[in-house]
Design an enzyme around this catalytic site. Structure first.
Site, PDB file in Angstrom:
ATOM      1  N   ARG A  49     -32.867   9.291  11.568  1.00  0.00           N
ATOM      2  CA  ARG A  49     -32.174  10.093  12.572  1.00  0.00           C
ATOM      3  C   ARG A  49     -30.869  10.615  11.991  1.00  0.00           C
ATOM      4  O   ARG A  49     -30.485  10.256  10.881  1.00  0.00           O
ATOM      5  CB  ARG A  49     -31.950   9.334  13.894  1.00  0.00           C
ATOM      6  CG  ARG A  49     -31.716   7.867  13.816  1.00  0.00           C
ATOM      7  CD  ARG A  49     -30.330   7.345  13.532  1.00  0.00           C
ATOM      8  NE  ARG A  49     -29.249   8.137  13.983  1.00  0.00           N
ATOM      9  CZ  ARG A  49     -28.137   8.300  13.306  1.00  0.00           C
ATOM     10  NH1 ARG A  49     -27.970   7.712  12.116  1.00  0.00           N
ATOM     11  NH2 ARG A  49     -27.150   9.016  13.768  1.00  0.00           N
ATOM     12  N   ARG A  92     -38.121  16.899  17.402  1.00  0.00           N
ATOM     13  CA  ARG A  92     -36.830  16.820  18.100  1.00  0.00           C
ATOM     14  C   ARG A  92     -36.229  18.237  18.162  1.00  0.00           C
ATOM     15  O   ARG A  92     -36.173  18.924  17.145  1.00  0.00           O
ATOM     16  CB  ARG A  92     -35.867  15.866  17.364  1.00  0.00           C
ATOM     17  CG  ARG A  92     -36.369  14.428  17.332  1.00  0.00           C
ATOM     18  CD  ARG A  92     -35.275  13.467  16.895  1.00  0.00           C
ATOM     19  NE  ARG A  92     -34.313  13.228  17.956  1.00  0.00           N
ATOM     20  CZ  ARG A  92     -33.168  12.547  17.785  1.00  0.00           C
ATOM     21  NH1 ARG A  92     -32.861  12.077  16.588  1.00  0.00           N
ATOM     22  NH2 ARG A  92     -32.336  12.360  18.798  1.00  0.00           N
ATOM     23  N   GLN A 201     -26.100   3.830  18.409  1.00  0.00           N
ATOM     24  CA  GLN A 201     -25.949   4.217  16.996  1.00  0.00           C
ATOM     25  C   GLN A 201     -24.581   3.788  16.454  1.00  0.00           C
ATOM     26  O   GLN A 201     -24.440   3.493  15.273  1.00  0.00           O
ATOM     27  CB  GLN A 201     -26.103   5.735  16.834  1.00  0.00           C
ATOM     28  CG  GLN A 201     -27.527   6.242  16.959  1.00  0.00           C
ATOM     29  CD  GLN A 201     -27.863   6.652  18.379  1.00  0.00           C
ATOM     30  OE1 GLN A 201     -27.285   6.144  19.336  1.00  0.00           O
ATOM     31  NE2 GLN A 201     -28.803   7.569  18.532  1.00  0.00           N
ATOM     32  N   ASP A 242     -24.984  18.209  15.595  1.00  0.00           N
ATOM     33  CA  ASP A 242     -26.420  18.498  15.478  1.00  0.00           C
ATOM     34  C   ASP A 242     -26.693  19.989  15.430  1.00  0.00           C
ATOM     35  O   ASP A 242     -27.683  20.429  14.853  1.00  0.00           O
ATOM     36  CB  ASP A 242     -27.182  17.863  16.645  1.00  0.00           C
ATOM     37  CG  ASP A 242     -27.304  16.378  16.408  1.00  0.00           C
ATOM     38  OD1 ASP A 242     -26.353  15.651  16.740  1.00  0.00           O
ATOM     39  OD2 ASP A 242     -28.328  15.948  15.837  1.00  0.00           O
ATOM     40  N   ASN A 252     -23.520  17.500  19.904  1.00  0.00           N
ATOM     41  CA  ASN A 252     -23.532  16.220  19.188  1.00  0.00           C
ATOM     42  C   ASN A 252     -23.959  15.149  20.184  1.00  0.00           C
ATOM     43  O   ASN A 252     -24.190  15.439  21.374  1.00  0.00           O
ATOM     44  CB  ASN A 252     -22.160  15.927  18.566  1.00  0.00           C
ATOM     45  CG  ASN A 252     -22.217  14.762  17.590  1.00  0.00           C
ATOM     46  OD1 ASN A 252     -23.084  14.692  16.724  1.00  0.00           O
ATOM     47  ND2 ASN A 252     -21.317  13.806  17.739  1.00  0.00           N
ATOM     48  N   LYS A 253     -24.061  13.943  19.722  1.00  0.00           N
ATOM     49  CA  LYS A 253     -24.549  12.832  20.545  1.00  0.00           C
ATOM     50  C   LYS A 253     -23.871  12.796  21.919  1.00  0.00           C
ATOM     51  O   LYS A 253     -22.669  13.014  22.039  1.00  0.00           O
ATOM     52  CB  LYS A 253     -24.304  11.521  19.796  1.00  0.00           C
ATOM     53  CG  LYS A 253     -24.719  10.254  20.489  1.00  0.00           C
ATOM     54  CD  LYS A 253     -26.144  10.247  20.980  1.00  0.00           C
ATOM     55  CE  LYS A 253     -27.161  10.517  19.911  1.00  0.00           C
ATOM     56  NZ  LYS A 253     -28.496  10.885  20.471  1.00  0.00           N
TER      57      LYS A 253
HETATM   58  O1  MRU Z   1     -30.033  10.945  18.177  1.00  0.00           O
HETATM   59  P1  MRU Z   1     -29.421  10.853  16.819  1.00  0.00           P
HETATM   60  O2  MRU Z   1     -29.082   9.462  16.408  1.00  0.00           O
HETATM   61  O3  MRU Z   1     -30.243  11.582  15.778  1.00  0.00           O
HETATM   62  O4  MRU Z   1     -28.053  11.648  16.951  1.00  0.00           O
HETATM   63  C1  MRU Z   1     -27.247  11.797  15.821  1.00  0.00           C
HETATM   64  C2  MRU Z   1     -25.955  12.455  16.094  1.00  0.00           C
HETATM   65  O5  MRU Z   1     -25.668  12.887  17.173  1.00  0.00           O
HETATM   66  C3  MRU Z   1     -25.057  12.665  14.902  1.00  0.00           C
HETATM   67  O6  MRU Z   1     -23.728  12.601  15.283  1.00  0.00           O
HETATM   68  C4  MRU Z   1     -25.339  14.041  14.294  1.00  0.00           C
HETATM   69  O7  MRU Z   1     -26.708  14.200  14.038  1.00  0.00           O
HETATM   70  C5  MRU Z   1     -24.577  14.263  13.046  1.00  0.00           C
HETATM   71  S1  MRU Z   1     -25.201  13.315  11.701  1.00  0.00           S
HETATM   72  C6  MRU Z   1     -24.358  13.723  10.306  1.00  0.00           C
END
Ligand code: MRU
Length: 346
Positions: A49, A92, A201, A242, A252-253
């Site tokens: 991920r 995704r 995470q 993202d 982002n997350k």
């Molecule tokens: O759902 P995830 O764990 O893939 O989400 C990841 C994030 O939101 C990260 O902050 C983002 O991908 C940047 S990773 C360099």
């Protein structure tokens, strides 16, 4: 290079080895993907991920898909490649790096398909492109880390959300890449890691990674960030991304937006660290960024334990959009930009 290997192409076995991020921090287990379905499943289930890592994994997934089709004796043509890419693209929706990497693989594959091609040549060409994506990803993150150092005062206390480290990329990390570079430059930073509900995470991955790198880290629950800012415990925020729209709005997350609002309220700089491959210039602003919604049980459960009635309604968006107005700067491998300077990067 980090002290662990998130993704490794096993040349002899022609398979992709992934550090299974669902099992961290309690178990360091490696999953070997030998077929396309396994790679797609690994991306979907967050075995691998983080936006850049998803892109790299998908690139090797295309190689695996072609190998599989050749081994099965299927005819190999543009449609075979398109079907493989479609399967990986459906995993995704939010991270643009996935589609960016797949587009590169498509172009590389189609170029060789146009000529009188040999199946092994096609496979080798695709593997070379996947290797390039991996290497460029790593190089870009080292570069953005170097640029980012100038934004980090000595002794800075940095808040981050989710995991934007080597676990989320080929090797180095974006937000955590800046922290690695700052630490190597002797800045003596200290990191506060948000737990990052629902899939943790921050607590499972970011703390694990920073402890391995010997960068001081303190874990906090998501709802403690504003309190820590109010108490004067945080100097700045750095997160990954993202997908970044042309105006700088950033996906982002989930929870990143609240952190940005809190940073603004406390007059703290809020930085996004991401390679330029994360910028989607086709979208004028963040409103059109597709936001993934995930299984409601991720919210009803805390790890293995159910913490809500089984029948309760749940809303579970995996990402949110931080408006460009809350972002002080975007740190890329090409330099540091304010959101309204992004068009120049194009
Ligand atoms: O759902 P995830 O764990 O893939 O989400 C990841 C994030 O939101 C990260 O902050 C983002 O991908 C940047 S990773 C360099």
């Amino acid at each position: 290079m980090s002290t662990f290997q998130t993704l490794t192409w096993l040349r002899e076995k022609r398979s992709l080895r992934l550090l299974d991020q669902r099992r961290l921090p309690t178990e360091e287990f490696f999953l070997e993907c030998r077929d396309l379905q396994q790679v797609a499943e690994a991306i979907k289930t967050l075995t691998v991920r983080g936006a850049p890592a998803i892109g790299v994994a998908a690139a090797y997934g295309v190689v695996i898909g072609i190998q599989e089709a050749v081994a099965a004796g299927n005819s190999i043509n543009a449609q075979t490649l398109a079907d493989i890419i479609e399967k990986l693209a459906a995993t995704r929706p939010t991270a643009i790096n996935l589609f960016w990497a797949l587009e590169r693989m498509k172009k590389a594959g189609e170029k060789s398909l146009k000529n009188d091609f040999d199946k092994d040549d096609l496979r080798d060409l695709l593997l070379a492109e996947a290797d390039r994506i991996y290497a460029e990803d790593d190089q870009a993150h080292h570069q953005l880390g170097e640029f980012g150092i100038q934004l980090i005062p000595a002794g800075a206390r940095i808040l981050t959300h989710c995991n934007a480290g080597a676990l989320a990329c080929a090797e180095y990390g974006t937000a955590l890449g800046v922290m690695r570079a700052a630490q190597a430059a002797g800045k003596n930073i200290k990191v506060y890691a948000d737990e990052t509900r629902p899939l943790l995470q921050g607590s499972r991955l970011t703390t694990w990674e920073l402890l391995k790198e010997k960068i001081p880290v303190t874990l906090i629950c998501d709802n403690m960030a504003a309190h820590c800012m109010a108490k004067g415990m945080i100097d700045l925020v750095i997160v990954g991304a993202d997908r970044i729209a042309a105006n700088g709005d950033t996906a982002n997350k989930i929870g990143t937006y609240s952190v940005a609002l809190a940073a603004k309220a406390h007059n703290l700089p809020f930085y996004v660290a991401a390679p330029t491959s994360t910028i989607d210039f086709s979208l004028a602003d963040g409103a059109a960024i597709p936001i993934e919604e995930r299984d409601p049980d991720e919210v009803r459960f805390f790890g293995e334990k159910r913490t809500a009635p089984a029948e309760v309604a749940v809303y579970n968006p995996a990402f949110d959009i931080t408006p460009a107005t809350l972002i002080n700067a975007i740190i890329t491998e090409k330099g540091i930009f304010t959101p309204n300077q992004l068009s120049g990067v194009r």
